[in-house]
Scaffold this active site. Structure first.
Site, PDB file in Angstrom:
ATOM      1  N   HIS A  42     -84.166  42.557   5.739  1.00 20.56           N
ATOM      2  CA  HIS A  42     -83.359  42.167   6.901  1.00 20.56           C
ATOM      3  C   HIS A  42     -82.306  41.154   6.468  1.00 20.56           C
ATOM      4  O   HIS A  42     -82.556  40.279   5.648  1.00 20.56           O
ATOM      5  CB  HIS A  42     -84.225  41.662   8.055  1.00 20.56           C
ATOM      6  CG  HIS A  42     -84.765  40.278   7.942  1.00 20.56           C
ATOM      7  ND1 HIS A  42     -84.060  39.160   8.351  1.00 20.56           N
ATOM      8  CD2 HIS A  42     -85.966  39.810   7.503  1.00 20.56           C
ATOM      9  CE1 HIS A  42     -84.800  38.081   8.174  1.00 20.56           C
ATOM     10  NE2 HIS A  42     -85.966  38.445   7.653  1.00 20.56           N
ATOM     11  N   GLU A  61     -83.935  41.517  12.887  1.00 26.75           N
ATOM     12  CA  GLU A  61     -85.360  41.424  12.557  1.00 26.75           C
ATOM     13  C   GLU A  61     -85.985  40.222  13.225  1.00 26.75           C
ATOM     14  O   GLU A  61     -87.123  40.279  13.709  1.00 26.75           O
ATOM     15  CB  GLU A  61     -85.540  41.347  11.038  1.00 26.75           C
ATOM     16  CG  GLU A  61     -86.987  41.421  10.559  1.00 26.75           C
ATOM     17  CD  GLU A  61     -87.666  40.060  10.403  1.00 26.75           C
ATOM     18  OE1 GLU A  61     -88.855  40.033  10.031  1.00 26.75           O
ATOM     19  OE2 GLU A  61     -87.004  39.031  10.651  1.00 26.75           O
ATOM     20  N   GLU A  62     -85.239  39.115  13.263  1.00 23.07           N
ATOM     21  CA  GLU A  62     -85.775  37.870  13.811  1.00 23.07           C
ATOM     22  C   GLU A  62     -86.035  37.949  15.316  1.00 23.07           C
ATOM     23  O   GLU A  62     -86.719  37.104  15.875  1.00 23.07           O
ATOM     24  CB  GLU A  62     -84.819  36.711  13.507  1.00 23.07           C
ATOM     25  CG  GLU A  62     -84.578  36.435  12.025  1.00 23.07           C
ATOM     26  CD  GLU A  62     -85.794  35.835  11.314  1.00 23.07           C
ATOM     27  OE1 GLU A  62     -86.855  35.710  11.953  1.00 23.07           O
ATOM     28  OE2 GLU A  62     -85.688  35.503  10.131  1.00 23.07           O
TER      29      GLU A  62
END
Length: 437
Positions: A123, A169-170
């Site tokens: 990511h 992604e976070e």
């Protein structure tokens, strides 16, 4: 790693937990004892330059490279330009999350068997608190330099190579989930290995290997064994990083990790160095996750390990030999006149759909098989009945059934489901196997 990730270290865990499964999975790397393919050395200087460039992008864009911020799009453009210049076929995949447009970057190296894909991903987004140089500039920069090394050496693997940089992604693996969910099942089945790299340069590093596909896991272990560096199994990563959507879809996955915000133990410090009682990364999800937050040695070793896996997993053939068997020999008790129980096997490395002549081996110890209903459950939940209270007072089922499973994608988790529908007699599942002709 995404915001909810607070993993617990599992010191001394072993790949032996895979037990009978390990031998059942078709090898996609050089077999044990065969000569490994030697990749080029991945220059840590080059990887660090990519990190410096990502730091500059963050600094120029409000201090971060988060989803929906200008720093993220600038990061994607930076990586894409390098890959375009190196001869990759690149594409941007867009999605929407939290009201903002997100981007995945997919890069394919020309050539190789398109039905056998080795894919590496990281990511590229940071949290809003900082530039995200370890999390996850480190993984992103390392696979970028590996991809560029493929181009510089004009590597022509047997299999097709694909690299990916994920967005958001976070926020919950949004980008990788979007990719997996929007890739047709037949195309997903062509991905024979997905390798994930999320935080590989932690300043107080550990050397963790994902406990997923046995062949991929062993490939990384072989590399580190050659350096004389012990590894530990990273088992708490499921659902925490971008390999999770692939694993859920039945794709063989693996990866590396150098540790986040939990504490390095005394035993880990003794074998890896560093400082016991401190976090692997004290700047996890913080403004201090800058280029100063990187351990060069860990970054160098992990980058070389990535190349080792890419070169070896993409060489040779992953087409399984005739009679490939996936087996579970663990005993599962069958409650008397009770709820259904299951035994599972994970199929990987098979191209396309299951065959019309899938062999289903059933070994059940039971004192009255006329009580039993036995079903094969495909990865998508489809049910194939193989035994329906037949056999009367006979005991035990030790039979291989043939099932037409040609409408099912082969890779994924298959289950044998057994239910005892009458009282008095008891037994257990002794074994379950699938044989692909």
């Amino acid at each position: 790693m995404k915001l909810s990730a607070r993993l617990s270290a599992l010191a001394g865990a072993s790949a032996l937990v895979l037990g009978a499964f390990a031998a059942a999975v078709p090898a996609s790397a050089a077999p044990s004892g065969a000569a490994a393919v030697t990749p080029p050395d991945i220059s840590v200087t080059n990887v660090k330059q990519h990190l410096a460039d990502l730091q500059s992008i963050a600094t120029a864009n409000g201090g971060n490279r988060a989803h929906g911020r200008t720093g993220y799009k600038a990061s994607i453009d930076f990586v894409k330009a390098k890959l375009d210049a190196a001869g990759y076929t690149t594409s941007l995949q867009t999605f929407t999350s939290s009201g903002a447009t997100g981007y995945n970057l997919i890069a394919d190296w020309p050539g190789g068997d398109p039905n056998q894909v080795v894919m590496s991903g990281s990511h590229l987004d940071s949290v809003t608190a900082g530039p995200g140089i370890n999390d996850n500039g480190s993984g992103s920069a390392a696979i970028l330099e590996t991809a560029l090394a493929v181009s510089r050496t004009n590597f022509q693997p047997t299999k097709h190579l694909r690299f990916a940089w994920w967005g958001a992604e976070e926020l919950g693996l949004i980008g990788s989930k979007h990719y997996v969910n929007n890739t047709p099942a037949a195309e997903r089945a062509k991905i024979k290995a997905y390798l994930n790299f999320d935080m590989i340069g932690s300043p107080n590093p550990g050397y963790f290997v994902y406990d997923d596909d046995p062949t991929i896991e062993q490939t990384f272990k072989d590399y580190y064994a050659g350096l004389g560096i012990p590894t530990e199994i990273e088992t708490e990563g499921d659902g925490r990083s971008d390999h999770a959507p692939f694993k859920s879809a039945g794709v063989p996955v693996g990866g590396l990790f150098s540790g986040a915000d939990y504490t390095k133990t005394a035993a880990q410090a003794q074998k890896w160095g560093g400082t016991q009682g401190q976090a692997f990364d004290r700047c996890y999800h913080a403004s201090c996750d800058t280029t100063a937050n990187i351990n060069d040695t860990a970054l160098d070793r992990n980058a070389d390990a990535i190349a080792y896996a890419v070169w070896n997993l993409s060489s040779g053939t992953t087409t399984p030999p005739t009679g490939t068997v996936f087996e579970n020999t663990a005993d599962v008790s069958i409650p008397d006149n009770g709820a259904a129980v299951t035994s599972s096997v994970t199929v990987s490395g098979i191209t396309g759909n299951a065959p019309a002549t899938l062999k289903v081996g059933v070994d059940i110890v039971h004192t009255y098989i006329g009580d039993l209903i036995v079903d094969l459950i495909a990865p998508d939940g489809s049910v194939y009945n193989v035994h329906n209270r037949a056999g009367g007072s006979a005991d035990n089922i030790n039979t291989t059934y043939t099932v037409n499973a040609s409408s099912e994608v082969a890779n994924g988790v298959w289950k044998l489901r057994v239910q005892d529908k009458a009282a008095v007699d008891t037994g257990y599942i002794s074994g379950f196997k699938l044989t692909f002709p």
